[in-house]
Design a protein around this motif. Sequence first.
Motif, PDB file in Angstrom:
ATOM      1  N   GLU A 300      21.462 -62.231 -26.324  1.00 47.18           N
ATOM      2  CA  GLU A 300      22.613 -63.034 -25.888  1.00 47.18           C
ATOM      3  C   GLU A 300      22.578 -64.406 -26.555  1.00 47.18           C
ATOM      4  O   GLU A 300      23.610 -64.954 -26.927  1.00 47.18           O
ATOM      5  N   THR A 301      21.372 -64.966 -26.697  1.00 46.52           N
ATOM      6  CA  THR A 301      21.232 -66.262 -27.366  1.00 46.52           C
ATOM      7  C   THR A 301      21.565 -66.108 -28.844  1.00 46.52           C
ATOM      8  O   THR A 301      22.294 -66.914 -29.428  1.00 46.52           O
ATOM      9  N   TRP A 302      21.022 -65.070 -29.456  1.00 47.91           N
ATOM     10  CA  TRP A 302      21.273 -64.780 -30.880  1.00 47.91           C
ATOM     11  C   TRP A 302      22.773 -64.641 -31.171  1.00 47.91           C
ATOM     12  O   TRP A 302      23.269 -65.117 -32.187  1.00 47.91           O
ATOM     13  N   ASP A 303      23.478 -63.987 -30.241  1.00 44.30           N
ATOM     14  CA  ASP A 303      24.898 -63.707 -30.471  1.00 44.30           C
ATOM     15  C   ASP A 303      25.746 -64.978 -30.463  1.00 44.30           C
ATOM     16  O   ASP A 303      26.920 -64.940 -30.839  1.00 44.30           O
ATOM     17  N   ARG A 304      25.156 -66.107 -30.020  1.00 50.06           N
ATOM     18  CA  ARG A 304      25.900 -67.374 -30.042  1.00 50.06           C
ATOM     19  C   ARG A 304      25.583 -68.190 -31.298  1.00 50.06           C
ATOM     20  O   ARG A 304      26.066 -69.304 -31.459  1.00 50.06           O
ATOM     21  N   VAL A 305      24.741 -67.642 -32.154  1.00 44.81           N
ATOM     22  CA  VAL A 305      24.342 -68.360 -33.375  1.00 44.81           C
ATOM     23  C   VAL A 305      25.337 -68.028 -34.490  1.00 44.81           C
ATOM     24  O   VAL A 305      25.732 -66.872 -34.667  1.00 44.81           O
ATOM     25  N   ARG A 306      25.751 -69.067 -35.256  1.00 44.03           N
ATOM     26  CA  ARG A 306      26.740 -68.806 -36.309  1.00 44.03           C
ATOM     27  C   ARG A 306      26.119 -67.942 -37.415  1.00 44.03           C
ATOM     28  O   ARG A 306      24.904 -67.977 -37.644  1.00 44.03           O
ATOM     29  N   LEU A 307      27.000 -67.218 -38.089  1.00 39.88           N
ATOM     30  CA  LEU A 307      26.566 -66.226 -39.078  1.00 39.88           C
ATOM     31  C   LEU A 307      25.658 -66.834 -40.145  1.00 39.88           C
ATOM     32  O   LEU A 307      24.613 -66.255 -40.489  1.00 39.88           O
ATOM     33  N   SER A 308      26.042 -68.001 -40.661  1.00 42.66           N
ATOM     34  CA  SER A 308      25.254 -68.589 -41.754  1.00 42.66           C
ATOM     35  C   SER A 308      23.833 -68.908 -41.281  1.00 42.66           C
ATOM     36  O   SER A 308      22.863 -68.750 -42.029  1.00 42.66           O
ATOM     37  N   GLU A 309      23.703 -69.311 -40.018  1.00 44.22           N
ATOM     38  CA  GLU A 309      22.383 -69.623 -39.476  1.00 44.22           C
ATOM     39  C   GLU A 309      21.576 -68.329 -39.254  1.00 44.22           C
ATOM     40  O   GLU A 309      20.378 -68.275 -39.536  1.00 44.22           O
ATOM     41  N   GLN A 310      22.241 -67.281 -38.767  1.00 44.04           N
ATOM     42  CA  GLN A 310      21.555 -65.987 -38.610  1.00 44.04           C
ATOM     43  C   GLN A 310      20.986 -65.546 -39.954  1.00 44.04           C
ATOM     44  O   GLN A 310      19.836 -65.088 -40.043  1.00 44.04           O
ATOM     45  N   GLN A 311      21.773 -65.700 -40.996  1.00 39.62           N
ATOM     46  CA  GLN A 311      21.342 -65.266 -42.333  1.00 39.62           C
ATOM     47  C   GLN A 311      20.209 -66.146 -42.847  1.00 39.62           C
ATOM     48  O   GLN A 311      19.285 -65.659 -43.497  1.00 39.62           O
ATOM     49  N   ARG A 312      20.278 -67.444 -42.537  1.00 33.68           N
ATOM     50  CA  ARG A 312      19.196 -68.352 -42.961  1.00 33.68           C
ATOM     51  C   ARG A 312      17.885 -67.950 -42.285  1.00 33.68           C
ATOM     52  O   ARG A 312      16.813 -67.958 -42.892  1.00 33.68           O
ATOM     53  N   ILE A 313      17.983 -67.573 -41.016  1.00 36.94           N
ATOM     54  CA  ILE A 313      16.782 -67.190 -40.256  1.00 36.94           C
ATOM     55  C   ILE A 313      16.137 -65.946 -40.866  1.00 36.94           C
ATOM     56  O   ILE A 313      14.926 -65.879 -41.053  1.00 36.94           O
ATOM     57  N   ILE A 314      16.968 -64.961 -41.195  1.00 35.79           N
ATOM     58  CA  ILE A 314      16.420 -63.716 -41.768  1.00 35.79           C
ATOM     59  C   ILE A 314      16.048 -63.916 -43.238  1.00 35.79           C
ATOM     60  O   ILE A 314      15.021 -63.407 -43.703  1.00 35.79           O
ATOM     61  N   GLY A 315      16.911 -64.615 -43.997  1.00 32.11           N
ATOM     62  CA  GLY A 315      16.679 -64.771 -45.446  1.00 32.11           C
ATOM     63  C   GLY A 315      17.459 -63.758 -46.263  1.00 32.11           C
ATOM     64  O   GLY A 315      17.296 -63.650 -47.479  1.00 32.11           O
ATOM     65  N   ARG A 316      18.306 -62.978 -45.574  1.00 29.75           N
ATOM     66  CA  ARG A 316      19.157 -61.978 -46.235  1.00 29.75           C
ATOM     67  C   ARG A 316      20.559 -62.076 -45.649  1.00 29.75           C
ATOM     68  O   ARG A 316      20.724 -62.587 -44.531  1.00 29.75           O
TER      69      ARG A 316
END
Length: 440
Positions: A300-316
Amino acid sequence: MSADVEAGADGGAAERSGSPSGLSRRGLFGLAAGVGAAGLALGAGAGSAAGVAVGRAREQGGASPVHDFFGAHQAGITTPVQDHLHFASFDMMARTDRADLVSLLQDWSYAAARMTQGLDVSATGAIGGSPEAPPDDTGEALGLPASGLTITFGFGPTLFETAEGDDRYGLAARRPALLERLPAFLGDDLDPARSHGDLCIQACADDPQVAVHAVRNLSRIAFGRARLRWSQLGFGKTSRTTSAQATPRNLFGFKDGTANILADDHEALAEHVWVGEGDEPAWLAGGSYLVARRIAMLIETWDRVRLSEQQRIIGRDKGEGAPLSGGREGSAPDFAAADATGAPAIDAASHVRLAHPETNGGIRILRRGYNFVDGNTELGRLDAGLFFLSYQRSPAQFVALQRSLSTDLMNEYLRHVGSGIWAIPRGAAPGSYVGAELFA
Ligand code: HEM
């Protein structure tokens, strides 16, 4: 057949009467009836007319894959990852001896060899025995094909010696030196009720009912010798082990398994996954070490994170799964590449960067985890995550990677709540059983 198994057969009748399931404590399924070691080979047991007649017909499966139980390595490691998992951890019961342990492994191997071929656990199975006795097989897989079922067995540190130093089965001297409870990692929030165990079973299949049937019946066979400590269902694979498999996605919505070790990469498997002939202990050659981590994902917390930040976290990137340094999913990440602002294109604390072999002195592992959702928490959130499973030649590989991930940007969205490690013996030779080398 060993004298121990014979003795078990003698003792079985007395114990059988006290067993609610009708199963004997030792010397089950043909072993007690004199089938012996030969009976462990599927050809001698399940291949009989009776076995086939009452077994679930393989033909019904059509395209359903069937994997050999016997072989140099246990199935369920490099086997193309199936869609569903039922994982179970067991503890040996008090007052069991070495003969109980050996007979349990023989009975488990016999039943596993049959079930992986789409057959009932024994020749009489679910409906072919006496109507006055509980059936050997519980029956819920009748009519279902093998569904790619693999059953993989492992030995935990406490099987060799308990935390109190008790050498219950005369195995302490044979314990692999590196097989010990994993060290505590930063951010661990482990629940002992979901961690550790003397033995483990990983059952993977394309039909969840087939995987559950396998664990249920193996658990029943263990009656009086071992009991279930904890178990975990997984409903969607989060890795792949062949290039023919599309890369699946985890519950963060990202492709997972892109950079995994694949079944045809024999060089990488020999270097990173299989215990080598020259490694210690010799009995584990051809085997591996399995690490399981129940990792809760705060989705639920992850789903509130913007896409660009999600991608930065993963690196892909999320769509293609390509490294943020550019290219396609299969392109090698370029950690020196910079974005338009001059910052590293792949963040130094991204998951992929911290887990990559380049950051870890070349260390690699074979990942084989599954998504899980186990209802919800008191806060009305899904109790969801990744049941992480990895196979490696040495536990030190996982320990080094997990330490490297201590600064992972993803950690804010994760809690490691369960943990276990097991030595995975080589595959059983036809006519033998899983772990026979340990008792030789
Ligand atoms: C819930 C927890 C985790 C999630 C959601 C996750 C997700 C991902 C994703 C999306 C990738 C990129 C695609 C790929 O190459 O597979 C990846 C790669 C990887 N992960 Fe994880 N992971 C998790 C936990 C772990 C843990 C605990 C380890 C090991 C200690 C690990 C080791 C790796 C490795 C070795 C790679 C490949 C890195 C490379 O060579 O590029 N992961 N993971």
